[in-house]
Scaffold this motif. Structure first.
Motif, PDB file in Angstrom:
ATOM      1  N   GLN A 196       0.825  -1.205   0.000  1.00 46.32           N
ATOM      2  CA  GLN A 196       0.000   0.000   0.000  1.00 46.32           C
ATOM      3  C   GLN A 196       0.866   1.265   0.000  1.00 46.32           C
ATOM      4  N   SER A 197       1.969   1.221   0.725  1.00 50.77           N
ATOM      5  CA  SER A 197       2.842   2.392   0.814  1.00 50.77           C
ATOM      6  C   SER A 197       3.516   2.696  -0.518  1.00 50.77           C
ATOM      7  N   VAL A 198       4.008   1.646  -1.197  1.00 52.11           N
ATOM      8  CA  VAL A 198       4.755   1.884  -2.437  1.00 52.11           C
ATOM      9  C   VAL A 198       3.833   2.202  -3.606  1.00 52.11           C
ATOM     10  N   THR A 199       2.533   1.998  -3.428  1.00 50.46           N
ATOM     11  CA  THR A 199       1.592   2.364  -4.492  1.00 50.46           C
ATOM     12  C   THR A 199       0.868   3.667  -4.181  1.00 50.46           C
ATOM     13  N   SER A 200       1.261   4.319  -3.107  1.00 46.51           N
ATOM     14  CA  SER A 200       0.667   5.598  -2.727  1.00 46.51           C
ATOM     15  C   SER A 200       1.664   6.717  -2.982  1.00 46.51           C
ATOM     16  N   ALA A 201       1.302   7.650  -3.873  1.00 48.26           N
ATOM     17  CA  ALA A 201       2.198   8.760  -4.187  1.00 48.26           C
ATOM     18  C   ALA A 201       2.485   9.600  -2.939  1.00 48.26           C
ATOM     19  N   GLN A 202       1.491   9.763  -2.086  1.00 48.42           N
ATOM     20  CA  GLN A 202       1.667  10.563  -0.873  1.00 48.42           C
ATOM     21  C   GLN A 202       2.669   9.911   0.081  1.00 48.42           C
ATOM     22  N   LEU A 258       5.027   7.703  -0.705  1.00 47.36           N
ATOM     23  CA  LEU A 258       6.353   7.712  -1.311  1.00 47.36           C
ATOM     24  C   LEU A 258       7.000   9.080  -1.185  1.00 47.36           C
ATOM     25  N   TRP A 259       6.226  10.130  -1.434  1.00 48.00           N
ATOM     26  CA  TRP A 259       6.766  11.481  -1.323  1.00 48.00           C
ATOM     27  C   TRP A 259       7.180  11.786   0.114  1.00 48.00           C
ATOM     28  N   GLY A 260       6.368  11.330   1.070  1.00 48.59           N
ATOM     29  CA  GLY A 260       6.719  11.545   2.470  1.00 48.59           C
ATOM     30  C   GLY A 260       7.998  10.839   2.859  1.00 48.59           C
ATOM     31  N   ALA A 261       8.238   9.646   2.279  1.00 52.91           N
ATOM     32  CA  ALA A 261       9.436   8.880   2.614  1.00 52.91           C
ATOM     33  C   ALA A 261      10.688   9.450   1.961  1.00 52.91           C
ATOM     34  N   LEU A 262      10.532  10.094   0.798  1.00 53.40           N
ATOM     35  CA  LEU A 262      11.700  10.534   0.028  1.00 53.40           C
ATOM     36  C   LEU A 262      11.960  12.028   0.121  1.00 53.40           C
ATOM     37  N   PHE A 263      11.025  12.783   0.681  1.00 55.92           N
ATOM     38  CA  PHE A 263      11.144  14.246   0.668  1.00 55.92           C
ATOM     39  C   PHE A 263      12.407  14.728   1.381  1.00 55.92           C
ATOM     40  N   PHE A 264      12.588  14.321   2.639  1.00 55.42           N
ATOM     41  CA  PHE A 264      13.715  14.830   3.424  1.00 55.42           C
ATOM     42  C   PHE A 264      15.077  14.452   2.843  1.00 55.42           C
ATOM     43  N   PRO A 265      15.299  13.186   2.455  1.00 60.64           N
ATOM     44  CA  PRO A 265      16.629  12.880   1.907  1.00 60.64           C
ATOM     45  C   PRO A 265      16.913  13.598   0.597  1.00 60.64           C
ATOM     46  N   LEU A 266      15.907  13.766  -0.253  1.00 65.05           N
ATOM     47  CA  LEU A 266      16.138  14.440  -1.530  1.00 65.05           C
ATOM     48  C   LEU A 266      16.459  15.921  -1.316  1.00 65.05           C
ATOM     49  N   MET A 298      19.934   9.384   8.584  1.00 61.17           N
ATOM     50  CA  MET A 298      18.875  10.272   9.054  1.00 61.17           C
ATOM     51  C   MET A 298      17.521   9.794   8.552  1.00 61.17           C
ATOM     52  N   ASN A 299      17.490   9.329   7.307  1.00 65.40           N
ATOM     53  CA  ASN A 299      16.237   8.868   6.729  1.00 65.40           C
ATOM     54  C   ASN A 299      15.721   7.621   7.435  1.00 65.40           C
ATOM     55  N   VAL A 300      16.637   6.766   7.902  1.00 64.96           N
ATOM     56  CA  VAL A 300      16.220   5.587   8.660  1.00 64.96           C
ATOM     57  C   VAL A 300      15.494   6.017   9.933  1.00 64.96           C
ATOM     58  N   VAL A 301      15.996   7.049  10.586  1.00 60.20           N
ATOM     59  CA  VAL A 301      15.364   7.536  11.812  1.00 60.20           C
ATOM     60  C   VAL A 301      13.996   8.141  11.517  1.00 60.20           C
ATOM     61  N   PHE A 302      13.917   9.004  10.488  1.00 60.85           N
ATOM     62  CA  PHE A 302      12.650   9.659  10.186  1.00 60.85           C
ATOM     63  C   PHE A 302      11.597   8.672   9.697  1.00 60.85           C
ATOM     64  N   VAL A 344       9.694   0.002   3.642  1.00 59.75           N
ATOM     65  CA  VAL A 344       9.651   1.413   3.232  1.00 59.75           C
ATOM     66  C   VAL A 344      10.990   2.092   3.486  1.00 59.75           C
ATOM     67  N   VAL A 345      11.604   1.794   4.638  1.00 61.02           N
ATOM     68  CA  VAL A 345      12.884   2.416   4.979  1.00 61.02           C
ATOM     69  C   VAL A 345      13.975   1.989   4.003  1.00 61.02           C
ATOM     70  N   VAL A 346      14.042   0.690   3.701  1.00 62.27           N
ATOM     71  CA  VAL A 346      15.056   0.208   2.754  1.00 62.27           C
ATOM     72  C   VAL A 346      14.869   0.888   1.401  1.00 62.27           C
ATOM     73  N   LEU A 347      13.628   1.025   0.962  1.00 58.17           N
ATOM     74  CA  LEU A 347      13.352   1.703  -0.309  1.00 58.17           C
ATOM     75  C   LEU A 347      13.780   3.167  -0.250  1.00 58.17           C
ATOM     76  N   SER A 348      13.513   3.823   0.890  1.00 61.10           N
ATOM     77  CA  SER A 348      13.848   5.243   1.019  1.00 61.10           C
ATOM     78  C   SER A 348      15.349   5.468   1.139  1.00 61.10           C
ATOM     79  N   VAL A 349      16.114   4.405   1.421  1.00 61.23           N
ATOM     80  CA  VAL A 349      17.578   4.505   1.436  1.00 61.23           C
ATOM     81  C   VAL A 349      18.144   4.238   0.045  1.00 61.23           C
ATOM     82  N   LEU A 350      17.606   3.245  -0.639  1.00 57.61           N
ATOM     83  CA  LEU A 350      18.151   2.859  -1.941  1.00 57.61           C
ATOM     84  C   LEU A 350      17.813   3.860  -3.044  1.00 57.61           C
ATOM     85  N   VAL A 351      16.594   4.393  -3.039  1.00 54.97           N
ATOM     86  CA  VAL A 351      16.189   5.316  -4.109  1.00 54.97           C
ATOM     87  C   VAL A 351      17.054   6.582  -4.140  1.00 54.97           C
ATOM     88  N   PRO A 352      17.330   7.257  -3.006  1.00 55.81           N
ATOM     89  CA  PRO A 352      18.190   8.446  -3.067  1.00 55.81           C
ATOM     90  C   PRO A 352      19.616   8.172  -3.518  1.00 55.81           C
TER      91      PRO A 352
END
Length: 283
Positions: free
Chosen positions: A21-27, A29-37, A69-73, A116-124
């Motif tokens: 559900q998380s990886v198919t939700s644009a909201q 995904l954006w929340g997970a990737l916003f801070f690192p980007l 930092m992204n792992v913590v957030f 979600v965390v692993v994805l938010s680390v690998l994508v950036p």
């Protein structure tokens, strides 16, 4: 089948569904990737500055810390927020009513959020590879180090997020938790080598998982020569594994206990009161 095994199996399935559900939700995904980007963009603007005593870019040096930092957030903070919201809408009360429900709930949250965390680390890492020079992304040993640091880091921070969420009365109260996290970001070597900070600050930073996750990821992604900018001029892998492992054990022991105690206090009337209070909050 053993009731515990049934609860764990149900939790794993719940985690799989929540991750999908998380990886198919644009909201989400954006929340997970916003801070690192955003942090990567800021560090790219500072790429002309160098780590003291080296010719290595501060921007490149900060990439592993930003991932930590992204792992913590997306780990600790997100689990605390979701658990608090689930208390308010009755999700935890329903889980409490099912045999092994609280264990299944905890396993589900840890599993889904880990994905979600692993994805938010690998994508950036994709834009980081294009924007910053000197990162070791082609080495098998680097990825193996990333894997064990992330695994221990997740085990250290996700149960801690569950504990904080269990002890927090409402999502608004979680704003109090944000301040110490921001202070830790400032002193844990995320954006600048920790050796530039006073000695007592270095000692405080080394108590918490964020510094050690950043150190472990720097050891994986930065050239070996950059260890000279670390405490003791070493990557200290044994210490990293030891501290993160200690936090993981403490969290995995403490989180189920705190969750069970919190669940015993939940009732239909308390959920109704929380829901009514939430509806009265200003939008």
């Amino acid at each position: 089948m053993n009731p515990t095994a049934v609860a764990v199996r149900a939790g794993l399935e719940r985690g799989r569904i929540e991750f999908r559900q998380s990886v198919t939700s644009a909201q989400d995904l954006w929340g997970a990737l916003f801070f690192p980007l955003i942090a990567l963009v800021v560090m790219f603007l500072l790429r002309g500055n160098t780590v003291p005593g080296t010719g290595f870019s501060v921007g490149s040096h900060s990439v592993p810390g930003i991932l930590a930092m992204n792992v913590v957030f997306n780990g600790l903070t997100a689990v605390a927020v979701v658990l608090t919201m689930d208390r308010e809408d009755g999700t935890l009360l329903r889980a409490k009513a099912i045999p092994g429900g609280m264990l299944g709930y905890l396993v589900g949250k840890v599993t889904g959020r880990s994905g979600v965390v692993v994805l938010s680390v690998l994508v950036p890492l994709v834009p980081a590879a294009l924007l910053f020079d000197g990162l070791r992304l082609a080495s098998v040993s680097s990825w193996l180090t990333v894997a064990w640091v992330l695994a221990l880091g997740l085990a250290a921070v996700l149960p801690l997020g569950a504990v904080i969420g269990s002890l927090t009365a409402s999502t608004q109260s979680l704003s109090v938790v944000s301040l110490p996290i921001m202070v830790l970001l400032a002193v844990s070597g995320v954006f600048y080598p920790i050796t530039a900070l006073p000695g007592w600050v270095q000692v405080v930073a080394q108590v918490f998982p964020l510094y050690w996750m950043g150190l472990g990821l720097r050891s994986a992604l930065l050239p070996d020569g950059m260890a000279a900018a670390e405490i003791g001029a070493s990557w200290r892998h044994l210490e990293t594994a030891g501290v993160l492992g200690a936090w993981a054990v403490a969290g995995l022991v403490l989180a189920p206990i705190v969750l069970r105690r919190m669940a015993r206090r939940e009732s239909g009337s308390s959920v109704a009161a929380k829901r009514e209070k939430a509806m009265r909050r200003p939008m």
